[in-house]
Design an enzyme around this catalytic site. Structure first.
Site, PDB file in Angstrom:
ATOM      1  N   TYR A 164       1.000  -1.396  -0.181  1.00 20.13           N
ATOM      2  CA  TYR A 164      -0.034   0.083  -0.224  1.00 20.13           C
ATOM      3  C   TYR A 164       1.136   1.307   0.020  1.00 20.13           C
ATOM      4  CZ  TYR A 164      -3.676   3.022   1.664  1.00 20.13           C
ATOM      5  OH  TYR A 164      -4.877   4.458   2.206  1.00 20.13           O
ATOM      6  N   LYS A 168       1.019   3.753  -3.193  1.00 20.16           N
ATOM      7  CA  LYS A 168       0.734   5.663  -2.742  1.00 20.16           C
ATOM      8  C   LYS A 168       1.792   6.871  -3.080  1.00 20.16           C
ATOM      9  CE  LYS A 168      -3.196   4.794  -1.396  1.00 20.16           C
ATOM     10  NZ  LYS A 168      -4.805   5.578  -2.124  1.00 20.16           N
TER      11      LYS A 168
END
Length: 287
Positions: A164, A168
Site C-alpha cells: 500500500y 501510494k
C-alpha cells in the site's frame, strides 16, 4: 468564489467512504459527477452495482447531476470506459479524482506476490489508467484537474503496508511529473493524504480517534483542488479531523566534494550530510 460548476469530474471508488463524500461535495458545488465503483469488498474481491447506484440516487435526489460507472480502474479497458461514460453522459471530462483502493495488509516477509500486485494494480496502475485515458481530453481543451489519493503510509511508512505504501508514494511521483508535463495545457495535478473513518480504516485506528475523523472534513479540499482557481500543482496535502496541512520534501545544503570521496571521507562528513536543521524545501538540480 472558486467553483466547479458545470465541470465534469470522475471520482473513482466513489461508492462509499471518502469517495462518496467527494462525489456528494462536487455535485453540491454544481459539478457533473461520474460515480465509479466496482462494488467490491475492501480487499478487492467481488463486484456489484448497488454502491455506485446509491450515491447517484443520493445526488440526483438532491437536484445534482451524476451517472454511475462500474468498471475496474485496474484495467486499461475499464479506464477507457470510465472516460467514455463521462463523455457519453456529459460531453466532456475536466477532472479526475483517483480514489479507488483496496487493502491487503501483511508484513513484508509474509507478503505474497498476489497481494503486492493486486494493491499496486488498483492504486498505482488504477491512477495511471484513468488519468492516461483522460489526458488527451485535458490537453485538447487546455484544462484538467487531477487529484490522487496518497497516504501517510506512503509518505512516512506504516507497519504491515509495504504494498500500500509503495503504491501510494508512487502516485506522488506520478503527479510530480504530470504537473510538469501538463503545465502548458493548464493541467494541474495534486495529491491528498486523507485521514478519515471509513471501512478502509475502521480496524486500524481506535474508535475514539475515528469519531472525529469524518470524510466531511476532507472532501472540501478535494473539491477546491478540482477548481479552475486552484494555484497549486505537484503539491501534497494531509487532511483530516479539521486540519489541512501541506507536506513537502526538504533538503539541506549538503557537502560538496571536489574530487571523488572515499568511504572514510563520507564517514568523516556524515554529521553535516545528515543535518536537516537548516533544510529548505527541495528543488532538484544537479547544478
Amino acid at each position: 468564489m472558486p467553483g466547479v460548476a458545470d465541470r465534469v469530474v470522475i471520482v473513482t471508488g466513489a461508492g462509499g467512504g471518502l469517495g462518496r463524500e467527494y462525489a456528494l461535495t462536487l455535485a453540491r458545488e454544481g459539478a457533473c459527477v461520474v460515480v465509479n465503483d466496482l462494488g467490491g469488498a475492501r480487499d478487492g474481491s467481488g463486484a456489484g452495482h448497488n454502491m455506485a447506484d446509491e450515491v447517484v440516487s443520493e445526488i440526483t435526489a438532491a437536484g445534482g447531476r451524476a451517472v454511475a460507472n462500474y468498471d475496474s480502474v485496474a484495467e486499461a479497458a475499464g479506464a477507457t470506459n470510465i472516460i467514455k461514460t463521462a463523455i457519453d453522459a456529459f460531453g466532456a471530462v475536466h477532472g479526475v479524482v483517483s480514489n479507488a483502493g483496496i487493502l491487503r495488509d501483511g508484513t513484508f516477509h509474509k507478503m505474497s506476490d498476489e497481494n503486492w500486485d493486486a494493491v499496486l494494480k488498483v492504486h498505482l496502475y488504477g491512477g495511471y489508467n484513468v488519468i492516461r485515458a483522460a489526458w488527451p481530453h485535458f490537453r485538447e481543451q487546455s484544462f484538467g484537474r487531477i487529484v490522487v489519493a496518497t497516504s501517510t503510509s506512503g509518505l512516512f511508512g506504516n507497519f504491515g503496508q509495504a504494498n500500500y505504501g509503495a503504491a501510494k508514494l508512487g502516485l506522488v511521483g506520478l503527479i510530480n511529473t504530470l504537473a510538469q508535463e501538463g503545465a502548458k495545457y493548464n493541467i494541474k495535478a495534486n495529491a491528498i493524504a486523507p485521514i478519515a473513518a471509513t471501512r478502509m480504516t475502521e480496524d486500524i485506528l481506535p474508535p475514539e480517534v475515528l469519531k472525529n475523523l469524518t470524510p466531511e472534513y476532507v472532501a472540501p479540499v478535494v473539491g477546491y483542488l478540482c477548481t479552475e482557481e486552484v494555484p497549486d500543482s505537484a503539491s501534497v496535502f494531509i487532511v483530516g479531523g479539521g486540519k489541512v496541512q501541506r507536506t513537502a520534501l526538504f533538503q539541506n545544503e549538503g557537502v560538496t566534494f571536489t574530487s571523488p570521496p572515499s568511504v572514510s571521507d563520507i564517514a568523516a562528513r556524515w554529521s553535516e550530510i545528515d543535518d536537516l536543521s537548516a533544510a529548505k524545501q527541495a528543488t532538484f538540480s544537479l547544478q
